[in-house]
Design an enzyme around this catalytic site. Structure first.
Site, short mmCIF file in Angstrom:
data_model
loop_
_atom_site.label_atom_id
_atom_site.label_comp_id
_atom_site.label_asym_id
_atom_site.label_seq_id
_atom_site.Cartn_x
_atom_site.Cartn_y
_atom_site.Cartn_z
N GLU A 15 0.83 -1.20 0.00
CA GLU A 15 0.00 0.00 0.00
C GLU A 15 0.86 1.24 0.00
O GLU A 15 2.06 1.20 0.16
CB GLU A 15 -0.87 0.02 1.25
CG GLU A 15 0.01 0.13 2.48
CD GLU A 15 -0.59 0.98 3.56
OE1 GLU A 15 -1.59 1.65 3.33
OE2 GLU A 15 0.01 1.02 4.63
N HIS A 170 -2.26 -2.43 10.86
CA HIS A 170 -0.95 -3.07 11.01
C HIS A 170 0.14 -2.03 10.79
O HIS A 170 0.32 -1.51 9.69
CB HIS A 170 -0.83 -4.23 10.02
CG HIS A 170 0.29 -5.18 10.31
ND1 HIS A 170 0.15 -6.56 10.29
CD2 HIS A 170 1.59 -4.97 10.66
CE1 HIS A 170 1.30 -7.14 10.57
NE2 HIS A 170 2.21 -6.18 10.80
N LEU A 171 0.83 -1.76 11.86
CA LEU A 171 1.87 -0.73 11.86
C LEU A 171 2.91 -0.99 10.76
O LEU A 171 3.32 -2.12 10.54
CB LEU A 171 2.57 -0.75 13.22
CG LEU A 171 3.66 0.29 13.44
CD1 LEU A 171 3.03 1.65 13.66
CD2 LEU A 171 4.52 -0.11 14.62
N HIS A 172 3.36 0.07 10.13
CA HIS A 172 4.44 -0.06 9.14
C HIS A 172 5.17 1.26 9.02
O HIS A 172 4.58 2.32 9.04
CB HIS A 172 3.89 -0.51 7.78
CG HIS A 172 2.73 0.30 7.29
ND1 HIS A 172 1.45 0.13 7.76
CD2 HIS A 172 2.65 1.28 6.38
CE1 HIS A 172 0.63 0.97 7.16
NE2 HIS A 172 1.34 1.69 6.31
N GLN A 173 6.46 1.15 8.91
CA GLN A 173 7.31 2.34 8.77
C GLN A 173 7.74 2.48 7.31
O GLN A 173 8.33 1.58 6.74
CB GLN A 173 8.55 2.21 9.66
CG GLN A 173 9.62 3.24 9.37
CD GLN A 173 10.12 3.90 10.63
OE1 GLN A 173 9.46 4.75 11.21
NE2 GLN A 173 11.29 3.51 11.07
#
Ligand SMILES: [Zn+2]
Length: 213
Positions: A15, A170-173
């Protein structure tokens, strides 16, 4: 330039955090006006070209969790680790987190570092996850510099959909490489699809440049 070849590419549901009504928003920390001003003065880099028609597919809703589901079974970031590296565009795997190319990148080499656990907030990470997400982020920067000569980076997380997170559950960096005069905000024209070979080549380049140790 090769013609778009249709939807034959990796279907890994990656994404980019852009609301559908704002398809050309700059990454975190980037002045959109400045970015627009720099568009069109692109310079060559190791990835060959910067061209992101695949963003249109994302904007149209491809590969988003159905119905805005927040369930882990609908979550692309929970699904990707079960895929092969090349199929899922996984660049590196750690003990508790991994790095993956974004299928709808702001820029060539745009990748994300995610914990394996389905958690939504930065404060949900335990110490090991916090440390490894930071470590993989540093390695990603090194790898992207080696592979592509990136001159700068935008790094950051969007917590919550109101902050611009496309998949907030859902965490994402994000790690977005930048070059002087990069062209990622050029207008996108026509109905276009991802060029799978470009992403596969980018994955190979970054994975080969990934620092060990
Ligand atoms: Zn998840």
């Amino acid at each position: 330039m090769t013609e778009p070849t249709g939807p034959t590419g990796p279907t890994g549901p990656h994404e980019v955090d852009v609301p559908a009504d704002r398809p050309r928003e700059a990454p975190p920390g980037v002045d959109p006006v400045e970015a627009e001003a720099q568009a069109g003065t692109g310079v060559a880099d190791a990835f060959g070209r910067l061209w992101t028609p695949e963003r249109m597919a994302y904007i149209k809703g491809e590969n988003k969790p159905p119905g805005g589901s927040h369930a882990a079974e609908d979550c692309p970031f929970c699904t990707i680790p079960g895929m092969g590296d090349e199929e899922g565009l996984v660049v590196a795997r750690g003990a508790v987190s991994y790095a993956v190319l974004n299928l709808y990148p702001y820029n060539s080499g745009h990748l994300m570092v995610c914990p394996y656990r389905h958690v939504s907030d930065y404060t949900d990470l335990d110490r090991d996850e916090t440390a490894e997400v930071a470590d993989l982020t540093q390695r990603a920067i090194t790898a992207l510099r080696r592979a592509s000569g990136a001159q700068g980076f935008n790094i950051g997380m969007n917590l919550g959909s109101v902050a611009g997170a496309g998949i907030a559950a859902h965490l994402h960096q994000h790690v977005v490489p930048r070059w002087g005069g990069d062209t990622n905000f050029m207008p996108v024209v026509g109905r276009t699809k991802v060029l799978p070979q470009l992403l596969a080549q980018t994955r190979d380049l970054v994975a080969e440049a990934w620092p060990g140790g």
